[in-house]
Scaffold this motif. Structure first.
Motif, mmCIF file in Angstrom:
data_model
loop_
_atom_site.group_PDB
_atom_site.id
_atom_site.type_symbol
_atom_site.label_atom_id
_atom_site.label_comp_id
_atom_site.label_asym_id
_atom_site.label_seq_id
_atom_site.Cartn_x
_atom_site.Cartn_y
_atom_site.Cartn_z
ATOM 1 N N LYS A 1 0.069 -1.382 -0.161
ATOM 2 C CA LYS A 1 0.098 0.129 0.061
ATOM 3 C C LYS A 1 0.838 1.388 -0.047
ATOM 4 O O LYS A 1 1.117 1.999 0.609
ATOM 5 N N TYR A 2 1.270 1.435 -0.766
ATOM 6 C CA TYR A 2 2.594 2.301 -1.512
ATOM 7 C C TYR A 2 2.272 3.990 -1.090
ATOM 8 O O TYR A 2 3.100 4.509 -0.698
ATOM 9 N N ALA A 3 1.202 4.034 -1.683
ATOM 10 C CA ALA A 3 0.534 5.759 -1.456
ATOM 11 C C ALA A 3 -0.240 5.978 -0.379
ATOM 12 O O ALA A 3 0.741 6.605 0.892
ATOM 13 N N ALA A 4 -0.619 5.313 1.180
ATOM 14 C CA ALA A 4 -0.547 5.221 2.322
ATOM 15 C C ALA A 4 0.579 5.217 2.706
ATOM 16 O O ALA A 4 0.895 6.223 4.057
ATOM 17 N N GLU B 1 3.259 6.318 1.725
ATOM 18 C CA GLU B 1 4.530 7.245 1.614
ATOM 19 C C GLU B 1 3.612 8.417 2.194
ATOM 20 O O GLU B 1 4.271 9.372 2.675
ATOM 21 N N SER B 2 2.526 7.802 2.712
ATOM 22 C CA SER B 2 2.136 9.644 3.735
ATOM 23 C C SER B 2 1.981 8.943 4.680
ATOM 24 O O SER B 2 2.353 10.441 5.508
ATOM 25 N N THR C 1 10.112 3.594 -0.712
ATOM 26 C CA THR C 1 8.002 3.035 -0.232
ATOM 27 C C THR C 1 7.694 4.456 -2.357
ATOM 28 O O THR C 1 7.425 3.738 -2.848
ATOM 29 N N LEU C 2 8.884 5.497 -2.309
ATOM 30 C CA LEU C 2 8.809 6.196 -4.052
ATOM 31 C C LEU C 2 8.891 4.642 -4.905
ATOM 32 O O LEU C 2 8.340 5.069 -5.538
ATOM 33 N N SER D 1 6.816 2.507 -5.940
ATOM 34 C CA SER D 1 5.678 2.766 -6.151
ATOM 35 C C SER D 1 5.957 3.871 -7.738
ATOM 36 O O SER D 1 5.246 3.574 -8.433
ATOM 37 N N LYS E 1 7.873 6.387 -8.199
ATOM 38 C CA LYS E 1 8.110 7.437 -8.498
ATOM 39 C C LYS E 1 9.643 7.116 -8.406
ATOM 40 O O LYS E 1 10.447 8.124 -7.406
#
Length: 137
Positions: A12-15, A17-18, A40-41, A44, A46
């Protein structure tokens, strides 16, 4: 930190990252959290943002006089390589990694050979290609 790591492990990379960004916003930049955020970036997709963050971490290490972690240098170099960097600086990083991380020297010599070939240095590239082939795997 644990929340971010758990989210990363669940992909759950976006979570994740947040979570890491929230931590840095609340408590400031911490190298361990920045490493986790960069990883993480990278995971995902990025890549450019991750590469910039790895560079920031490396620059912080160098500016305070500490030796940079070979893992960070490798991640940074690999992202530069993936994004088409063919600079002599990247060659220098890989050649430094040959000394700092000799278990992976075959990979580093291969990267140097590829970069040199793209730079038009065919003879020098062949030399590093030979070193890559002869390095223990």
């Amino acid at each position: 930190m644990l929340d971010g790591e758990n989210l990363f492990q669940q992909k759950k990379y976006a979570a994740a990252e947040s979570a890491f960004e929230n931590y840095t916003a609340l408590y400031g930049k911490d190298e361990i959290v920045l490493r986790a955020l960069a990883r993480t970036l990278e995971a995902s997709g990025k890549v450019d943002v991750a590469k910039t963050l790895y560079a920031e971490i490396l620059n912080t290490c160098l500016s305070c006089g500490n030796r940079a972690d070979p893992f960070l240098k490798r991640r940074y170099a690999e992202l530069c390589y993936q994004t088409g960097d063919t600079s002599s600086t990247l060659v220098d990083i890989y050649l430094g990694l040959v000394q700092e991380d000799p278990d992976n020297r075959g990979t580093y010599f291969k990267r140097v050979a590829d970069i040199l070939l793209k730079m038009g240095e065919a003879d020098e590239a062949k030399r590093y290609e030979t070193l890559a082939r002869n390095a223990p795997q």
